[in-house]
Design an enzyme around this catalytic site. Structure first.
Site, mmCIF file in Angstrom:
data_model
loop_
_atom_site.group_PDB
_atom_site.id
_atom_site.type_symbol
_atom_site.label_atom_id
_atom_site.label_comp_id
_atom_site.label_asym_id
_atom_site.label_seq_id
_atom_site.Cartn_x
_atom_site.Cartn_y
_atom_site.Cartn_z
ATOM 1 N N CYS A 110 0.811 -1.170 -0.021
ATOM 2 C CA CYS A 110 -0.058 -0.021 -0.038
ATOM 3 C C CYS A 110 0.900 1.232 -0.187
ATOM 4 O O CYS A 110 0.288 2.404 -0.185
ATOM 5 C CB CYS A 110 -0.939 0.052 1.105
ATOM 6 S SG CYS A 110 -1.877 -1.449 1.390
ATOM 7 N N HIS B 298 -3.022 6.284 2.741
ATOM 8 C CA HIS B 298 -3.560 5.086 2.253
ATOM 9 C C HIS B 298 -5.166 4.859 2.606
ATOM 10 O O HIS B 298 -5.362 5.006 3.804
ATOM 11 C CB HIS B 298 -2.581 3.933 2.694
ATOM 12 C CG HIS B 298 -3.210 2.571 2.382
ATOM 13 N ND1 HIS B 298 -4.029 2.095 1.187
ATOM 14 C CD2 HIS B 298 -3.324 1.627 3.214
ATOM 15 C CE1 HIS B 298 -4.213 1.108 1.137
ATOM 16 N NE2 HIS B 298 -4.176 0.739 2.428
ATOM 17 N N ASN C 218 -10.316 -1.033 -0.542
ATOM 18 C CA ASN C 218 -8.862 -0.917 -0.133
ATOM 19 C C ASN C 218 -8.326 -1.240 -1.473
ATOM 20 O O ASN C 218 -8.385 -2.745 -1.888
ATOM 21 C CB ASN C 218 -8.603 -1.779 1.014
ATOM 22 C CG ASN C 218 -6.943 -1.782 1.210
ATOM 23 O OD1 ASN C 218 -6.257 -1.279 0.414
ATOM 24 N ND2 ASN C 218 -6.608 -2.170 2.555
HETATM 25 O O1 UT7 Z 1 -4.201 -1.790 3.493
HETATM 26 C C1 UT7 Z 1 -3.367 -2.564 4.199
HETATM 27 C C2 UT7 Z 1 -3.016 -2.017 5.541
HETATM 28 N N1 UT7 Z 1 -4.498 -2.517 6.290
HETATM 29 C C3 UT7 Z 1 -5.013 -1.811 6.885
HETATM 30 O O2 UT7 Z 1 -4.792 -0.737 7.100
HETATM 31 C C4 UT7 Z 1 -6.282 -2.396 7.804
HETATM 32 C C5 UT7 Z 1 -6.260 -1.846 9.269
HETATM 33 N N2 UT7 Z 1 -7.453 -2.784 9.875
HETATM 34 C C6 UT7 Z 1 -8.966 -2.613 9.712
HETATM 35 O O3 UT7 Z 1 -9.238 -1.806 8.728
HETATM 36 C C7 UT7 Z 1 -9.727 -3.289 10.605
HETATM 37 O O4 UT7 Z 1 -8.957 -3.893 11.519
HETATM 38 C C8 UT7 Z 1 -10.569 -4.272 10.032
HETATM 39 C C9 UT7 Z 1 -11.662 -3.429 9.102
HETATM 40 C C10 UT7 Z 1 -9.739 -5.312 9.044
HETATM 41 C C11 UT7 Z 1 -11.278 -5.067 11.203
HETATM 42 O O5 UT7 Z 1 -12.162 -4.267 11.902
HETATM 43 P P1 UT7 Z 1 -11.992 -4.514 13.535
HETATM 44 O O6 UT7 Z 1 -12.984 -3.319 13.852
HETATM 45 O O7 UT7 Z 1 -10.479 -4.372 13.657
HETATM 46 O O8 UT7 Z 1 -12.621 -5.603 13.844
HETATM 47 P P2 UT7 Z 1 -12.029 -7.018 14.450
HETATM 48 O O9 UT7 Z 1 -10.980 -7.656 13.480
HETATM 49 O O10 UT7 Z 1 -11.378 -6.744 15.649
HETATM 50 O O11 UT7 Z 1 -13.172 -7.940 14.403
HETATM 51 C C12 UT7 Z 1 -14.418 -7.507 15.278
HETATM 52 C C13 UT7 Z 1 -15.453 -8.478 15.304
HETATM 53 C C14 UT7 Z 1 -14.956 -10.128 15.635
HETATM 54 O O12 UT7 Z 1 -16.012 -10.755 16.069
HETATM 55 P P3 UT7 Z 1 -15.819 -10.927 17.637
HETATM 56 O O13 UT7 Z 1 -14.538 -11.924 17.745
HETATM 57 O O14 UT7 Z 1 -15.716 -9.960 18.430
HETATM 58 O O15 UT7 Z 1 -17.218 -11.833 17.839
HETATM 59 C C15 UT7 Z 1 -14.955 -10.547 13.933
HETATM 60 O O16 UT7 Z 1 -15.079 -11.889 13.946
HETATM 61 O O17 UT7 Z 1 -15.954 -8.534 14.136
HETATM 62 C C16 UT7 Z 1 -16.077 -9.857 13.483
HETATM 63 N N3 UT7 Z 1 -16.009 -9.417 12.011
HETATM 64 C C17 UT7 Z 1 -16.840 -9.207 11.214
HETATM 65 N N4 UT7 Z 1 -18.454 -9.173 11.374
HETATM 66 C C18 UT7 Z 1 -19.217 -8.998 10.364
HETATM 67 C C19 UT7 Z 1 -14.939 -9.537 11.149
HETATM 68 N N5 UT7 Z 1 -14.885 -9.328 9.970
HETATM 69 C C20 UT7 Z 1 -16.477 -9.407 9.886
HETATM 70 C C21 UT7 Z 1 -17.457 -9.108 8.843
HETATM 71 N N6 UT7 Z 1 -18.688 -8.865 9.336
HETATM 72 N N7 UT7 Z 1 -16.927 -8.736 7.511
#
Ligand code: UT7
Length: 326
Positions: A114, A251, A281
């Protein structure tokens, strides 16, 4: 005689097919509401099966040529930033060189995920100011849909395909490039990777051959913790402050993450230009796509001070502070 590098044209291309958040509700356990709240993404573009990174890179260059009526016949270097090359070799840049029939152009791909496009711009600035080249095409292009695991709800809703291109030219009297910075935190590389089918540097890669694997939380924390420092370092190099900035182009991975970075850095949120809402993204393409949208909306004006910060896989970053010259 001065030897400056100046941005003289910009363009973009996104594939026609749109995949919106509701489409994912039929594939994985997710919802439009979750995706919008957690990421800010509404939809993304997906390439056709036989449409590759070189195809969309080429189309972004055609857009640039048509909009700014620039002469590309004497382009002497093509720098293609991508992590989704058509082949390991030849490079995407070589295909673009062939499609554009630029017989005298050098061609290289760079992979800084990225951060690729901002690395590419800084490389172009170096090639031109050192006297090696006079006209450089810098392209950020990805077909991430081809390396996305559509069974993994944590990643599949994030990524999209698209391309953006800048033309950077030699100038005797005007520069676009004010200051830059770059770095990498390779020890945290395991937070975001994509293995080759036959390689498994990280244990889990064996379970996900060929797909992007991301510890979203890990990358999020790293970015919010480090990007504000990168912003300050880059501005300090040129004796500017955040108040001098007209636009900030980070980004485009996550709207909440961008807001946190802005708040921590003291940059007004409405100065941040994003492309994620409609394109998701797109890794190395997010920054040129965000700029393309802002140019279309008449936001960026000639003379504006714009800070671009690419960051992600590596975990690598590159910033470039530019004066908009179009
Ligand atoms: O481009 C390269 C650089 N990358 C980035 O900059 C990415 C940075 N990170 C992010 O954008 C975020 O961390 C994500 C969007 C990828 C994820 O969001 P988050 O708020 O960090 O969610 P999380 O991974 O902590 O997951 C929270 C909950 C989990 O469930 P539990 O364990 O709390 O029950 C996940 O299983 O959300 C769940 N979850 C979803 N639920 C519905 C994860 N993906 C989904 C989904 N729909 N698509």
């Amino acid at each position: 005689m001065n030897s400056f590098a100046k941005i003289t044209a910009q363009g973009s291309y996104v594939p026609e097919q749109i995949m919106d958040n509701h489409d994912f509700e039929n594939i994985v356990d997710t919802s439009d509401e979750w995706i919008q709240q957690r990421t800010g993404i509404v939809e993304r573009r997906i390439t056709k099966e036989d449409e590759y990174t070189s195809d969309i890179s080429y189309k972004a260059v055609l857009d640039l040529q048509e909009k700014y009526q620039v002469d590309l016949s004497d382009v002497d270097m093509i720098v293609n930033a991508t992590l989704t090359a058509d082949y390991k070799t030849p490079s995407v840049a070589s295909y673009v060189q062939a499609k554009l029939e630029l017989e005298n152009a050098g061609a290289i791909d760079i992979n800084a995920a990225c951060a690729g496009f901002t690395y590419g711009l800084n490389i172009a600035n170096g090639l031109i100011t050192s006297g090696q080249n006079k006209k450089v095409l810098v392209i950020g292009a990805e077909t991430l849909s081809k390396i996305t695991d559509y069974k993994d709800r944590g990643t599949c809703i994030l990524f999209g395909d698209g391309a953006g291109a800048f033309l950077v030219e030699y100038s005797e009297d005007e520069t676009s490039f004010v200051a830059s910075d770059a770095g990498s935190d390779g020890k945290k590389g395991h937070n975001l990777y994509c293995s080759e089918l036959s390689e498994a540097m990280f244990d889990e890669a064996l379970e996900n051959p060929g797909f992007i694997v991301q510890n979203g939380r890990g990358v999020y924390k790293w970015a919010v913790g480090n990007v504000p420092r990168i912003i300050e370092q880059t501005l300090n190099k040129a004796n500017y402050t955040k108040e001098d900035l007209d636009w900030f182009v980070p980004h485009s991975a996550n709207a909440r993450m961008i807001e946190s970075i802005c708040d921590k850095s003291g940059i007004a949120r409405d100065k941040a230009l994003k492309s994620l809402e409609y394109y998701g993204n797109t890794s190395s393409a997010t920054i040129p796509l965000a700029i393309d949208l802002a140019v279309k909306e008449n936001k960026i004006k000639k003379g504006d001070l714009v800070l671009l910060v690419g960051f992600g896989g590596g975990l690598a970053y590159a910033s470039t502070l530019i004066k908009w010259t179009l």
